[in-house]
Scaffold this motif. Structure first.
Motif, PDB file in Angstrom:
ATOM      1  N   ARG A   1      66.339  83.878  95.357  1.00  0.00           N
ATOM      2  CA  ARG A   1      65.738  84.353  94.413  1.00  0.00           C
ATOM      3  C   ARG A   1      66.567  85.558  93.547  1.00  0.00           C
ATOM      4  NH1 ARG A   1      61.407  83.722  98.114  1.00  0.00           N
ATOM      5  NH2 ARG A   1      61.665  85.830  98.733  1.00  0.00           N
TER       6      ARG A   1
ATOM      7  N   GLY B   1      63.548  74.273  92.285  1.00  0.00           N
ATOM      8  CA  GLY B   1      64.327  73.577  91.606  1.00  0.00           C
ATOM      9  C   GLY B   1      65.252  72.559  92.261  1.00  0.00           C
TER      10      GLY B   1
ATOM     11  N   GLY C   1      68.450  84.444  90.806  1.00  0.00           N
ATOM     12  CA  GLY C   1      67.820  83.957  89.657  1.00  0.00           C
ATOM     13  C   GLY C   1      67.635  82.508  89.842  1.00  0.00           C
ATOM     14  N   TYR C   2      67.543  81.848  91.170  1.00  0.00           N
ATOM     15  CA  TYR C   2      67.290  80.460  91.205  1.00  0.00           C
ATOM     16  C   TYR C   2      65.839  80.526  91.540  1.00  0.00           C
ATOM     17  CZ  TYR C   2      66.930  75.898  93.439  1.00  0.00           C
ATOM     18  OH  TYR C   2      66.689  74.777  93.657  1.00  0.00           O
ATOM     19  N   ALA C   3      64.915  79.406  90.583  1.00  0.00           N
ATOM     20  CA  ALA C   3      63.584  79.187  90.991  1.00  0.00           C
ATOM     21  C   ALA C   3      63.329  78.303  92.057  1.00  0.00           C
ATOM     22  CB  ALA C   3      63.050  78.773  89.533  1.00  0.00           C
ATOM     23  N   GLU C   4      62.818  78.833  93.006  1.00  0.00           N
ATOM     24  CA  GLU C   4      62.378  78.191  94.186  1.00  0.00           C
ATOM     25  C   GLU C   4      61.822  76.740  93.898  1.00  0.00           C
ATOM     26  OE1 GLU C   4      63.131  77.365  98.271  1.00  0.00           O
ATOM     27  OE2 GLU C   4      63.473  79.449  96.949  1.00  0.00           O
TER      28      GLU C   4
ATOM     29  N   ARG D   1      71.538  83.170  87.735  1.00  0.00           N
ATOM     30  CA  ARG D   1      71.896  84.493  86.473  1.00  0.00           C
ATOM     31  C   ARG D   1      72.334  85.663  87.310  1.00  0.00           C
ATOM     32  NH1 ARG D   1      66.919  82.242  85.550  1.00  0.00           N
ATOM     33  NH2 ARG D   1      65.787  84.179  86.119  1.00  0.00           N
TER      34      ARG D   1
END
Length: 203
Positions: free
Chosen positions: A193, A201, A196-199, A150
């Motif tokens: 992070r 995933g 917007g990347y969720a660890e 994001r």
């Protein structure tokens, strides 16, 4: 440094580049004199011109070689990475940090002496820099398209990421508490992070 006994042209040219890099890093491009460079290599000042056209040409060659190697090695790192954007971005960050921490003199000269290049050389280096920046922008845009990132503006994000990653050269010490690999891994996690990347995933 004493004269290079029995050295051929290629070895002498390489010694000139190494010495030029050290002196420019230590003293700055404007302050480095060709007599000083010749003395560092162990040859007569006039002999320099058998290997370099000018001081300006030497500076361009140093920065150009650095950027060409950076582009080639980054491309290779991405070719070996899995296809999804998070994995490719992680590979890019790990490569960038490791490469730069291992070449602090080259990074310093490329960043702080770029302004000393005359227009033709300056424009060629800027084109290389833009090509490298474009690699990261493309990764970020890929992540947005995949729904993994994001990011409101991929180009601004790329500039911010590169500034943070390259900044490690100013503070990292090999004898510190963290290895290069650990520093690179921390930065990779922070970059992901920030995008917007969720660890945890899918990469």
């Amino acid at each position: 440094m004493g004269r290079i006994a029995g050295s051929d042209g290629a070895r002498t040219a390489a010694a000139i580049r190494r010495a030029g890099l050290r002196l420019i890093h230590r003293r700055g491009y404007e302050a480095m004199g060709l007599r000083e460079l010749a003395a560092e290599v162990g040859i007569r000042p006039a002999s320099l011109y058998n290997h370099i056209g000018s001081k300006q040409e030497l500076l361009f060659d140093l920065i150009h070689e650095h950027m060409a190697a950076l582009l080639a090695s980054a491309t290779a790192a991405l070719e070996e990475a899995p296809p999804r954007a998070p994995a490719r971005l992680r590979a890019f960050v790990l490569h960038h940090v490791a490469y730069h921490l291992g070449r602090k003199a080259e990074v310093f000269v490329a960043n702080f002496e770029l302004r000393a290049l005359e227009p033709p050389g300056y424009e060629r280096i800027v084109a290389q820099r833009r090509a490298y920046e474009a690699m990261l922008v493309a990764l970020l845009e890929q992540g947005v398209e995949e729904g993994a990132f994001r990011i409101p503006d991929s180009r601004v994000a790329a500039y911010a990421i590169l500034a943070m990653l390259t900044g490690t050269c100013t503070w990292y010490r090999p004898d510190g508490r963290l290895s290069r690999a650990q520093v690179a891994a921390i930065h990779a996690a922070m970059v992901l992070r920030s995008c917007g990347y969720a660890e945890g995933g899918e990469e």
